[in-house]
Scaffold this active site. Structure first.
Site, PDB file in Angstrom:
ATOM      1  N   HIS A 131      33.362  10.719   0.752  1.00  0.00           N
ATOM      2  CA  HIS A 131      32.960  10.604  -0.640  1.00  0.00           C
ATOM      3  C   HIS A 131      34.110  11.078  -1.516  1.00  0.00           C
ATOM      4  O   HIS A 131      35.132  11.589  -1.023  1.00  0.00           O
ATOM      5  CB  HIS A 131      31.687  11.392  -0.924  1.00  0.00           C
ATOM      6  CG  HIS A 131      30.427  10.645  -0.583  1.00  0.00           C
ATOM      7  ND1 HIS A 131      30.074   9.465  -1.220  1.00  0.00           N
ATOM      8  CD2 HIS A 131      29.452  10.894   0.324  1.00  0.00           C
ATOM      9  CE1 HIS A 131      28.926   9.025  -0.722  1.00  0.00           C
ATOM     10  NE2 HIS A 131      28.521   9.870   0.222  1.00  0.00           N
ATOM     11  N   ASP A 161      36.181   8.203  -7.366  1.00  0.00           N
ATOM     12  CA  ASP A 161      35.341   7.011  -7.469  1.00  0.00           C
ATOM     13  C   ASP A 161      35.748   6.119  -8.634  1.00  0.00           C
ATOM     14  O   ASP A 161      35.916   4.900  -8.468  1.00  0.00           O
ATOM     15  CB  ASP A 161      33.870   7.406  -7.644  1.00  0.00           C
ATOM     16  CG  ASP A 161      33.211   7.806  -6.333  1.00  0.00           C
ATOM     17  OD1 ASP A 161      33.835   7.624  -5.270  1.00  0.00           O
ATOM     18  OD2 ASP A 161      32.068   8.308  -6.379  1.00  0.00           O
TER      19      ASP A 161
END
Length: 381
Positions: A131, A161
């Site tokens: 992540h 992200d």
């Protein structure tokens, strides 16, 4: 149609996070984005409600069984009319589905095939789960976030992200689309969040190369080390931000905060004095409320702004004047950015509970009985 990308068609394999954000940006700027969902799949991201998921706005959706040969045929037909394709799976997944770049570039040689991953298409970590926090850690960015003497602090998931991932993918898609329009040649974009995050650190690497940055947290110019580039708590428990780097702006800050006559503040760029000066400045800001400091410092060159919460930001006069936020379907959200003088961005619209499957298939030339057969077979829904 409005927006500089009007006339561009993008096919998106549904996912979460950075790939949907990149496709949201493409849609915001005028591209027609068709999002392929799996039949029966949970829609709307973690919340499960597509009408509340900002990252799904301004798209058409079609529900296709990607494990069905007929469903894969539908995707191939969509791609035949498309300029771009975006997926965010681990390396090799779309190849196993029959939707890899080698296959789809045969369907549409001009296709721009965007691949969004954390680690990239190859490398020792390529097949590992991860992540944002992991990607920015490996890229050398997370180490820099936090205060002196404290552990690294994740900047939510803005850097990996969305900054190093989605924004890089959107930029790469547009760049490759321009190349394809000029040459007719499609290509594959390997967009890794580790690569993008490393690139976002370019200025900091430059500082380090010039001996202007210590490889430690909270001791440098831009990481809360300097007294003139930090946040301060006010008398009412709220915060203000100060970024008075340049001498002329620093002089305004000193004047407005009553510190012009304090000789210790003359040594602005001497890191040895920063801790002491930060204590003095902290004491000054603690004497007034945030609103009182706004009355003194707003609209000056002190490089000042109140630290606003998500609840407060949409109501601030500057954001209201620019229309930075909008409420759609009960969801407050940012408007598309940046802005254009000739080709304004598309007014966003929230996703629907229902898909656009039948309309899209009709647009591809499927007859009503063919659509009914696909639905009966479960290839589409």
């Amino acid at each position: 149609m409005t927006g500089p990308l009007a006339g561009i068609r993008i096919v998106e394999l549904a996912g979460i996070g950075p790939a949907p954000f990149a496709c949201m940006m493409l849609a915001d700027h005028g591209a027609e984005v068709i999002r392929i969902e799996r039949p029966g799949a949970k829609k709307g991201g973690p919340g499960g409600d597509p009408t509340k998921d900002i990252l799904q706005r301004s798209r058409k959706t079609i529900a296709v069984d990607l494990k069905s040969a007929a469903g894969i045929g539908v995707v191939h037909n969509l791609v035949a009319s498309a300029d771009g394709f975006v997926e965010g799976f681990r390396p090799g997944v779309t190849e196993r589905l029959g939707l890899g770049p080698e296959t789809l570039l045969k369907v549409t040689p001009r296709l721009v095939y965007g691949r969004m991953t954390g680690w990239g298409q190859e490398g020792p970590y390529a097949q590992a789960a991860g992540h944002d926090i992991n990607y920015i850690a490996l890229a050398g960015a997370l180490h820099a976030f936090g205060r002196a003497g404290d552990k690294p602090t994740p900047p939510i998931n803005m850097v990996g992200d969305f900054g190093g991932g989605a924004m890089m993918l959107a930029f790469g898609m547009v760049s490759a689309l321009l190349h394809a329009r000029t040459t007719g040649q499609g290509q594959v974009i390997d967009c890794a969040m580790t690569d993008g995050t490393a690139l976002l650190m370019s200025m900091i690497w430059s500082f380090q190369g010039q001996g202007l940055w210590r490889d430690e947290r909270g001791v440098n110019l831009l990481d809360s080390g300097a007294h003139f580039y930090d946040t301060y708590v006010c008398a009412d428990g709220t915060y203000v931000s100060i970024g008075a780097i340049e001498p002329q702006f620093y002089a305004v800050l000193r004047e407005k905060s009553g510190l012009s006559a304090e000789p210790a503040f003359d040594r602005q760029m001497d890191p040895r004095g920063w801790p002491e000066l930060k204590e003095k400045l902290s004491a000054v800001f603690a004497t007034r409320t945030r609103d009182e400091w706004c009355a003194i410092l707003e609209h000056t060159d002190a490089c000042f702004a109140p630290v606003l919460s998500m609840a407060e930001a949409p109501a601030h006069p500057h954001n209201v004047a620019r229309g930075t936020f909008v409420e759609l379907g009960g969801v407050v959200q940012p408007m598309p950015a940046p802005r254009y003088s000739v080709t304004p961005t598309v007014a966003p619209r929230m996703a629907n509970e229902q898909s656009d499957t039948e309309a899209l298939l009709d647009g591809l030339g499927y007859a009503p009985d063919e659509i009914a057969a696909l639905k009966a077979a479960g290839a589409v829904a």
